[in-house]
Design a protein around this motif. Structure first.
Motif, mmCIF file in Angstrom:
data_model
loop_
_atom_site.group_PDB
_atom_site.id
_atom_site.type_symbol
_atom_site.label_atom_id
_atom_site.label_comp_id
_atom_site.label_asym_id
_atom_site.label_seq_id
_atom_site.Cartn_x
_atom_site.Cartn_y
_atom_site.Cartn_z
ATOM 1 N N LEU A 124 54.166 -2.141 8.931
ATOM 2 C CA LEU A 124 54.575 -3.155 9.903
ATOM 3 C C LEU A 124 55.715 -3.999 9.349
ATOM 4 C CD1 LEU A 124 54.041 -4.492 12.668
ATOM 5 C CD2 LEU A 124 52.499 -6.059 11.490
ATOM 6 N N ALA A 125 55.631 -4.362 8.085
ATOM 7 C CA ALA A 125 56.716 -5.131 7.476
ATOM 8 C C ALA A 125 58.013 -4.328 7.466
ATOM 9 C CB ALA A 125 56.324 -5.535 6.053
ATOM 10 N N ARG A 126 57.916 -3.045 7.166
ATOM 11 C CA ARG A 126 59.113 -2.192 7.195
ATOM 12 C C ARG A 126 59.701 -2.139 8.603
ATOM 13 N NH1 ARG A 126 57.742 3.517 4.917
ATOM 14 N NH2 ARG A 126 59.815 3.841 5.819
ATOM 15 N N HIS A 128 59.434 -4.462 10.894
ATOM 16 C CA HIS A 128 60.040 -5.763 11.182
ATOM 17 C C HIS A 128 61.418 -5.888 10.541
ATOM 18 C CE1 HIS A 128 55.967 -7.894 12.175
ATOM 19 N NE2 HIS A 128 56.406 -7.137 13.156
ATOM 20 N N LEU A 129 61.592 -5.346 9.358
ATOM 21 C CA LEU A 129 62.916 -5.365 8.732
ATOM 22 C C LEU A 129 63.866 -4.407 9.449
ATOM 23 C CD1 LEU A 129 62.058 -5.442 4.912
ATOM 24 C CD2 LEU A 129 62.691 -7.353 6.396
ATOM 25 N N ALA A 130 63.343 -3.283 9.918
ATOM 26 C CA ALA A 130 64.198 -2.269 10.533
ATOM 27 C C ALA A 130 64.832 -2.743 11.829
ATOM 28 C CB ALA A 130 63.389 -0.993 10.799
ATOM 29 N N VAL A 131 64.191 -3.672 12.543
ATOM 30 C CA VAL A 131 64.730 -4.102 13.841
ATOM 31 C C VAL A 131 65.713 -5.263 13.702
ATOM 32 C CG1 VAL A 131 62.705 -3.291 15.099
ATOM 33 C CG2 VAL A 131 62.780 -5.667 14.300
ATOM 34 N N ALA A 132 66.017 -5.663 12.481
ATOM 35 C CA ALA A 132 66.939 -6.783 12.303
ATOM 36 C C ALA A 132 68.303 -6.506 12.930
ATOM 37 C CB ALA A 132 67.094 -7.102 10.816
ATOM 38 N N ASP A 133 68.719 -5.237 12.970
ATOM 39 C CA ASP A 133 70.025 -4.900 13.555
ATOM 40 C C ASP A 133 69.889 -4.187 14.898
ATOM 41 O OD1 ASP A 133 68.960 -2.546 12.547
ATOM 42 O OD2 ASP A 133 70.834 -1.838 11.662
ATOM 43 N N LEU A 134 68.722 -4.303 15.546
ATOM 44 C CA LEU A 134 68.560 -3.725 16.884
ATOM 45 C C LEU A 134 69.477 -4.475 17.851
ATOM 46 C CD1 LEU A 134 66.842 -1.746 18.694
ATOM 47 C CD2 LEU A 134 65.392 -3.729 19.179
ATOM 48 N N TYR A 256 51.904 -6.350 3.270
ATOM 49 C CA TYR A 256 52.992 -6.831 4.135
ATOM 50 C C TYR A 256 53.968 -7.687 3.336
ATOM 51 C CZ TYR A 256 55.497 -8.842 8.078
ATOM 52 O OH TYR A 256 56.503 -9.216 8.951
ATOM 53 N N GLN A 257 53.441 -8.644 2.589
ATOM 54 C CA GLN A 257 54.308 -9.591 1.894
ATOM 55 C C GLN A 257 55.036 -8.977 0.706
ATOM 56 O OE1 GLN A 257 53.686 -13.882 2.229
ATOM 57 N NE2 GLN A 257 51.493 -13.408 1.999
ATOM 58 N N ALA A 258 54.572 -7.843 0.219
ATOM 59 C CA ALA A 258 55.322 -7.139 -0.818
ATOM 60 C C ALA A 258 56.645 -6.607 -0.267
ATOM 61 C CB ALA A 258 54.490 -5.988 -1.378
ATOM 62 N N VAL A 259 56.707 -6.419 1.058
ATOM 63 C CA VAL A 259 57.927 -5.934 1.715
ATOM 64 C C VAL A 259 58.704 -7.084 2.351
ATOM 65 C CG1 VAL A 259 58.825 -4.408 3.524
ATOM 66 C CG2 VAL A 259 56.858 -3.698 2.147
ATOM 67 N N ARG A 260 57.999 -7.958 3.075
ATOM 68 C CA ARG A 260 58.642 -9.118 3.716
ATOM 69 C C ARG A 260 57.762 -10.340 3.510
ATOM 70 N NH1 ARG A 260 59.458 -12.657 8.011
ATOM 71 N NH2 ARG A 260 57.376 -12.282 8.864
ATOM 72 N N PRO A 261 58.053 -11.166 2.512
ATOM 73 C CA PRO A 261 57.246 -12.375 2.291
ATOM 74 C C PRO A 261 57.319 -13.314 3.489
ATOM 75 C CG PRO A 261 58.603 -11.877 0.378
ATOM 76 C CD PRO A 261 59.073 -10.977 1.471
ATOM 77 N N LEU A 262 56.180 -13.926 3.819
ATOM 78 C CA LEU A 262 56.147 -14.899 4.899
ATOM 79 C C LEU A 262 56.847 -16.186 4.491
ATOM 80 C CD1 LEU A 262 52.493 -14.681 6.314
ATOM 81 C CD2 LEU A 262 54.489 -13.290 6.882
#
Length: 326
Positions: A124-126, A128-134, A256-262
């Motif tokens: 899920l974190a991956r 969330h990062l992937a849609v940053a340039d959607l 999750y936070q290992a990929v995208r920290p809150l």
């Protein structure tokens, strides 16, 4: 996913051939779910899911299909929409807007353990990062505006205590969303419905490995924290008591936070978003239970679980642990 619209074998075969997917050999309605008409389709070239959209409009649908295509191109295991010769992802079948996507391998893990939750958190974190340039954006159609419209529809079917809880929680969520902290929460394209039955695992060398997220047709732009809360409320909840299982919740959040920290704001507002996610699904289940639509194979789900869950999240607020960088 249910069967509201019957699809003939010949017309499904014609669509699959037009998409270059080969001749249809088997077509079977899918029982689970409640929003769209879905069929499993098999051809010589593989297995597919054919979806006819019963509520979403043709104007709304390109967003969902483009989102799935974008995620697939960024390495997230999602069903890949199949294009026609002109590159179009949205088709017509039985007079309804339709899509054909790859069928994911694997099966559900309906009694997940901490390692399953950790894999969902990481993926899920991956995502969330992937849609940053959607490049596309569309409102979350089951967000706060929908809650406000749905509460009056279900009030005639609930008792006084339930009505008070629904109205009080809606007021709380409106206040939270309008607050400075709520407005500052990170936003992006979210799945919004990533329950246990929307994730696939496959056993490889004796170990379960996550191999797919699917059913993105509730997706939209909202706070990333809402997506996390939906997952925690399902993947990490005790189905009898509705309480959060600490081991599973901590495994999910650590991955999750290992990929995208809150952010600090996300950690602080987690209890409120867990309540928001509980409210959203209590409302949808109340609506489907008391105001059902006709459909072959349709099985509405009991709303009582999400009422218990909302009450628990109010009584037992839960914060994830902070990471050093948050």
């Amino acid at each position: 996913m249910a069967v509201y619209t019957e699809v003939g074998f010949a017309e499904a075969d014609a669509l699959l051939r037009r998409l270059g997917l080969g001749a249809l050999t088997e077509l079977r309605g899918i029982r689970s779910g409640i929003e769209n008409t879905n069929y499993y389709a098999t051809t010589a070239r593989g297995q597919w899911v054919v979806t006819l959209f019963e509520r979403l409009s043709r104007d709304e649908l390109p967003y969902y299909l483009a989102l799935m295509q974008h995620l697939a191109q960024h390495g997230i295991p999602v069903p890949a929409p199949q294009a026609d010769a002109d590159g179009g992802l949205l088709h017509t079948l039985a007079g309804k807007p339709a899509a054909v996507v790859t069928r994911l391998p694997g099966s559900h893990r309906l009694s997940p353990e901490a390692p399953h939750c950790a894999q969902v958190g990481e993926m899920l974190a991956r995502a969330h990062l992937a849609v940053a340039d959607l490049p596309l954006e569309q409102p979350h159609l089951r967000g706060l505006d929908w809650w406000a419209a749905t509460v009056p529809e279900v009030l005639p079917f609930v008792d006084a205590a339930q009505a008070a809880l629904l109205q009080d929680e809606l007021a709380f969520q409106r206040q939270l969303a309008a607050s400075a902290a709520g407005q500052a929460l990170p936003r992006g394209a979210i799945h919004a419905d990533l329950f246990r039955d929307n994730v696939m695992f496959d056993e490889t060398a004796g170990e379960d490995r996550l191999c797919g997220f699917f059913d993105y047709y509730f997706a939209g732009t909202d706070t990333l924290l809402f997506d996390i809360a939906v997952c925690l409320n399902d993947w990490c909840a005790d189905l009898t008591t509705a309480g959060l299982d600490e081991e599973r919740a901590l495994a999910f959040m650590a991955a999750y936070q290992a990929v995208r920290p809150l952010t600090h704001a996300e950690i602080r507002l987690m209890p409120g978003l867990l309540r928001a996610a509980a409210l959203r699904f209590w409302l949808s289940r109340l609506r489907d239970w008391h105001l059902p639509r006709d459909a072959a194979l349709l099985q509405p789900k009991d709303p009582a679980h999400f009422e218990r869950l909302l009450r628990d999240r109010i009584d037992n607020p839960w914060h994830p642990p902070a990471t050093p960088s948050s």
